[in-house]
Scaffold this active site. Structure first.
Site, mmCIF file in Angstrom:
data_model
loop_
_atom_site.group_PDB
_atom_site.id
_atom_site.type_symbol
_atom_site.label_atom_id
_atom_site.label_comp_id
_atom_site.label_asym_id
_atom_site.label_seq_id
_atom_site.Cartn_x
_atom_site.Cartn_y
_atom_site.Cartn_z
ATOM 1 N N PRO A 173 0.813 -1.216 0.000
ATOM 2 C CA PRO A 173 0.000 0.000 0.000
ATOM 3 C C PRO A 173 0.850 1.271 0.000
ATOM 4 C CG PRO A 173 -0.406 -1.322 1.996
ATOM 5 C CD PRO A 173 0.571 -2.080 1.161
ATOM 6 N N GLU A 179 2.063 -8.531 8.829
ATOM 7 C CA GLU A 179 2.254 -7.147 9.267
ATOM 8 C C GLU A 179 3.186 -6.369 8.353
ATOM 9 O OE1 GLU A 179 0.667 -5.447 11.735
ATOM 10 O OE2 GLU A 179 -0.499 -7.284 11.507
ATOM 11 N N ARG A 204 -4.722 -8.522 -20.418
ATOM 12 C CA ARG A 204 -5.776 -8.242 -21.408
ATOM 13 C C ARG A 204 -5.308 -7.269 -22.490
ATOM 14 N NH1 ARG A 204 -8.575 -3.714 -20.528
ATOM 15 N NH2 ARG A 204 -10.567 -4.390 -21.399
ATOM 16 N N ASP A 212 -11.637 1.298 -23.886
ATOM 17 C CA ASP A 212 -11.721 1.199 -22.425
ATOM 18 C C ASP A 212 -11.832 2.550 -21.762
ATOM 19 O OD1 ASP A 212 -11.393 -1.504 -22.260
ATOM 20 O OD2 ASP A 212 -9.242 -1.436 -21.863
#
Ligand code: ADE
Length: 223
Positions: free
Chosen positions: A86, A113, A150, A164
């Site tokens: 993150p 963690e 893709r 898209d």
């Protein structure tokens, strides 16, 4: 393209690589995906890969040894090592277009963690799929792999991804199928007109309108 995924939870990928477009891509398009349990690179007799953190604190931390061993074993001159975290750079469609040209991607899925900070020293790119925290990097890695695969030539009809959302910083225009009238909701008449120029213009206008309403931030981005 070759993708190696280092994970402690290989079974999480079973459905992902054995179903649908990803499965077909692997079979038909020269794409190789290897799901590797990095416990196999532990030198500990119990195949330990994590331990308590120095300084105290909750949770176990991934040790650098097994991951360094894995990267040593897998990395070549063509490799890009990506760490899912993150704290990484926010992933988006533009990056997917860049990464589809990579020859060999090694993805490290973090877990628990966290991971020992020294692991960062052997990583080329740290990636986040958004500002929320998941239990590990497995689902984020699938998001990244799916969005890249893709785009690889031959995997899906090129027209599908040229239209898209996010291409040209625009969201996709609305699409309709049968029936022409559903519960009183009509398909816009221009789409039934057969007039290709008008359809193209209408679609562009709709994309622009939707983007202004929902994601005006996209219109402010460069290129
Ligand atoms: N691992 C846990 N949460 C993540 C996120 N949002 N992006 C990438 N890897 C993660």
């Amino acid at each position: 393209m070759k993708i190696d995924v280092l994970t402690l939870f290989p079974k999480m990928f079973d459905g992902f690589i054995n179903e649908s477009i990803i499965k077909r891509a692997i079979e038909l398009n020269d794409i190789e995906i290897n799901i590797i349990d990095f416990r196999k690179y532990s030198t500990d007799k119990n195949k330990k890969v994590d331990d308590y953190q120095y300084g105290g604190g909750a949770g176990m931390v991934l040790m650098p040894g097994p991951i360094f061993n894995a990267i040593d074993d897998l990395r070549t001159d063509d490799s890009t090592v990506i760490l899912m975290t993150p704290q990484g750079k926010k992933y988006n469609q533009k990056l997917a277009y860049q990464y589809k040209n990579f020859k060999h991607i090694i993805i490290i899925c973090g877990h628990y963690e966290g991971f020992d900070e020294r692991i960062r020293s052997i990583v080329d790119i740290e990636l986040s799929i958004g500002d929320y925290v998941l239990t590990g990097g497995e689902i984020p890695s699938m998001v990244v792999i799916d969005s890249i695969i893709r785009l690889v030539d031959g995997v899906i009809d090129e027209d599908s991804h040229l239209n898209d959302s996010f291409n040209n910083n625009l969201l996709d225009y609305p699409v309709y199928t049968k029936p022409k009238n559903f519960k009183g909701m009509e398909v816009p008449s221009v789409l039934l007109s057969g007039h290709h120029e008008n359809i193209k213009k209408w679609r562009y206008e709709q994309s622009l309108k939707k983007t202004k309403e929902r994601r005006p931030d996209l219109l402010e981005e460069d290129d």
